[in-house]
Design an enzyme around this catalytic site. Structure first.
Site, PDB file in Angstrom:
ATOM      1  CG  ASP A  19      -2.097   0.901   1.092  1.00 56.47           C
ATOM      2  OD1 ASP A  19      -2.284   1.476   0.001  1.00 56.47           O
ATOM      3  OD2 ASP A  19      -2.842   1.063   2.074  1.00 56.47           O
ATOM      4  CG  ASN A  21       2.123   1.348  -5.089  1.00 51.08           C
ATOM      5  OD1 ASN A  21       3.014   1.174  -4.270  1.00 51.08           O
ATOM      6  ND2 ASN A  21       1.615   0.373  -5.813  1.00 51.08           N
ATOM      7  N   GLY A  22       0.188   5.340  -4.520  1.00 51.80           N
ATOM      8  CA  GLY A  22      -0.387   6.607  -4.980  1.00 51.80           C
ATOM      9  C   GLY A  22       0.192   7.783  -4.212  1.00 51.80           C
ATOM     10  NE  ARG A  23      -1.437   6.714   1.099  1.00 51.99           N
ATOM     11  CZ  ARG A  23      -1.446   5.843   2.091  1.00 51.99           C
ATOM     12  NH1 ARG A  23      -1.150   6.226   3.317  1.00 51.99           N
ATOM     13  NH2 ARG A  23      -1.749   4.590   1.870  1.00 51.99           N
ATOM     14  CD  GLU A  66     -13.437  -5.457  -2.182  1.00 57.85           C
ATOM     15  OE1 GLU A  66     -12.248  -5.824  -2.099  1.00 57.85           O
ATOM     16  OE2 GLU A  66     -14.396  -6.254  -2.186  1.00 57.85           O
ATOM     17  CG  ASN A  67      -7.782  -2.299  -5.684  1.00 59.99           C
ATOM     18  OD1 ASN A  67      -6.872  -3.111  -5.523  1.00 59.99           O
ATOM     19  ND2 ASN A  67      -8.062  -1.374  -4.771  1.00 59.99           N
ATOM     20  CD1 TRP A  68     -12.905  -5.282  -9.812  1.00 57.47           C
ATOM     21  CD2 TRP A  68     -12.126  -4.485 -11.756  1.00 57.47           C
ATOM     22  NE1 TRP A  68     -12.254  -6.307 -10.454  1.00 57.47           N
ATOM     23  CE2 TRP A  68     -11.773  -5.857 -11.645  1.00 57.47           C
ATOM     24  CE3 TRP A  68     -11.737  -3.777 -12.901  1.00 57.47           C
ATOM     25  CZ2 TRP A  68     -11.057  -6.535 -12.645  1.00 57.47           C
ATOM     26  CZ3 TRP A  68     -11.022  -4.457 -13.898  1.00 57.47           C
ATOM     27  CH2 TRP A  68     -10.695  -5.808 -13.758  1.00 57.47           C
ATOM     28  NE  ARG A 191      -3.231  -1.567   4.171  1.00 58.66           N
ATOM     29  CZ  ARG A 191      -4.483  -1.635   3.776  1.00 58.66           C
ATOM     30  NH1 ARG A 191      -5.304  -2.474   4.360  1.00 58.66           N
ATOM     31  NH2 ARG A 191      -4.936  -0.867   2.799  1.00 58.66           N
ATOM     32  NE  ARG A 197      -8.355   0.338   5.126  1.00 52.63           N
ATOM     33  CZ  ARG A 197      -7.948   1.579   5.319  1.00 52.63           C
ATOM     34  NH1 ARG A 197      -7.966   2.098   6.535  1.00 52.63           N
ATOM     35  NH2 ARG A 197      -7.526   2.326   4.315  1.00 52.63           N
ATOM     36  CB  SER A 199      -8.086  -4.024   2.622  1.00 50.80           C
ATOM     37  OG  SER A 199      -7.840  -2.831   3.305  1.00 50.80           O
TER      38      SER A 199
HETATM   39  C1  FPP Z   1      -2.037   0.156  -3.344  1.00 49.46           C
HETATM   40  O1  FPP Z   1      -1.542   1.472  -3.306  1.00 49.46           O
HETATM   41  C2  FPP Z   1      -1.480  -0.561  -4.487  1.00 49.46           C
HETATM   42  C3  FPP Z   1      -2.206  -1.155  -5.487  1.00 49.46           C
HETATM   43  C4  FPP Z   1      -3.673  -1.175  -5.515  1.00 49.46           C
HETATM   44  C5  FPP Z   1      -1.536  -1.790  -6.626  1.00 49.46           C
HETATM   45  C6  FPP Z   1      -0.351  -2.607  -6.240  1.00 49.46           C
HETATM   46  C7  FPP Z   1       0.351  -3.129  -7.412  1.00 49.46           C
HETATM   47  C8  FPP Z   1       1.703  -3.222  -7.510  1.00 49.46           C
HETATM   48  C9  FPP Z   1       2.628  -2.828  -6.441  1.00 49.46           C
HETATM   49  C10 FPP Z   1       2.320  -3.794  -8.712  1.00 49.46           C
HETATM   50  C11 FPP Z   1       1.905  -5.210  -8.850  1.00 49.46           C
HETATM   51  C12 FPP Z   1       2.676  -5.943  -9.814  1.00 49.46           C
HETATM   52  C13 FPP Z   1       2.206  -7.024 -10.466  1.00 49.46           C
HETATM   53  C14 FPP Z   1       3.127  -7.878 -11.172  1.00 49.46           C
HETATM   54  C15 FPP Z   1       0.790  -7.354 -10.526  1.00 49.46           C
HETATM   55  P1  FPP Z   1      -2.555   2.685  -3.450  1.00 49.46           P
HETATM   56  O2  FPP Z   1      -2.715   3.005  -4.895  1.00 49.46           O
HETATM   57  O3  FPP Z   1      -3.832   2.348  -2.751  1.00 49.46           O
HETATM   58  O4  FPP Z   1      -1.779   3.825  -2.729  1.00 49.46           O
HETATM   59  P2  FPP Z   1      -2.439   5.004  -1.885  1.00 49.46           P
HETATM   60  O5  FPP Z   1      -3.074   4.361  -0.693  1.00 49.46           O
HETATM   61  O6  FPP Z   1      -1.258   5.837  -1.527  1.00 49.46           O
HETATM   62  O7  FPP Z   1      -3.411   5.705  -2.777  1.00 49.46           O
END
Ligand code: FPP
Length: 245
Positions: A19, A21-23, A66-68, A191, A197, A199
């Site tokens: 978790d 990546n976005g931030r 749920e990510n859809w 996590r 959590r 999730s």
């Molecule tokens: C959650 O961070 C991350 C994801 C929903 C995607 C995770 C996917 C990868 C790390 C790559 C996977 C690689 C393969 C090969 C399938 P978030 O986007 O919810 O971050 P945030 O909470 O900061 O917004």
């Protein structure tokens, strides 16, 4: 603690909710997808380190049912990651003797994504090292419901009786039944990004898992961060509801 000591007490099955990546991307003034790409690199590095530390199965939450709900371009990008991942990293995974597996519902996942995952599973099928198990389009409650339905239909077909249904039999109906029996349930769940959590990730399988939460955002999760988590895990006292001997 040295790497050697960590190896001796490493969890057999490690599960990770990757978790933040976005931030991570937003913090750098970049679009969210930039973080997912960096997350993919962190996944490759973590897989190699985890195997070096003695982990037998690494299950990662790549995309939940749920990510859809996310914006379509972001979903499209995440679904393209396995294609990229396998093109770039299958040679490394083969060199490292790592085998790819997948859990989750295939329905709804783009054909090209499935094709590259299937190819990666075939290309790494003979590897005997760690299993890198990707949870893609995975939802834990749906998994449990599917297992219940499949057991009910076995009972209706008189293949099993109600008395036969034990935890072990139930586990044979979960998606994690593809894993070696001894390593089906995570010993440790990590996590990242400070969220506390699960999730909908492996709700049955984590009943006795040790939980470890770190503020580190997934793209920053490195060998040092993994070693720290393993060190904390090594000091946990797992009693499974019993008492200390
Ligand atoms: C959650 O961070 C991350 C994801 C929903 C995607 C995770 C996917 C990868 C790390 C790559 C996977 C690689 C393969 C090969 C399938 P978030 O986007 O919810 O971050 P945030 O909470 O900061 O917004």
């Amino acid at each position: 603690m040295t790497s050697k000591e960590v190896t001796q007490i490493a969890p057999n099955h490690l599960a990770i909710i990757m978790d933040g990546n976005g931030r991570w991307a937003q913090g750098k003034g970049k679009p969210r997808v930039f973080g997912h790409k960096a997350g993919m690199d962190a996944l490759q590095n973590t897989a190699i380190h985890a195997q070096n530390r003695g982990v037998k199965v690494l299950t990662v939450y790549a995309f939940s049912t749920e990510n859809w709900k996310r914006p379509a371009p972001e979903v499209k990008f995440i679904m393209s990651l396995p294609i990229d991942f396998y093109e770039k990293f299958v040679p490394t995974l083969n060199r490292e003797n790592i085998r790819i597996a997948m859990i989750g519902t295939r329905q709804g996942v783009p054909k090209a994504t499935l094709k590259s995952i299937d190819r990666a599973m075939v290309d790494t099928a003979n590897n005997t090292g760690m299993i890198l198990n990707i949870a893609l389009n995975y939802g834990g409650q749906a998994e449990i419901l599917d297992a219940v339905k499949s057991l009910i239909s076995d009972v209706q077909a008189e293949q099993v009786t109600l008395a036969d249904i034990t935890s072990e039999v139930f586990e044979n109906h979960l998606t994690t039944a593809i894993l070696p029996t001894a390593y089906r349930n995570p010993d440790l769940l990590i996590r990242t990004s400070g969220e506390h959590r699960l999730s909908n990730f492996l709700p049955w399988q984590t009943a006795y898992s040790e939980l470890y939460f770190t503020e580190t955002l997934w793209p920053d999760f490195d060998e040092k961060a993994l070693d720290l988590a393993l060190e904390v895990y090594a000091q946990r006292d797992r009693r499974y509801g019993g008492i200390k001997k």
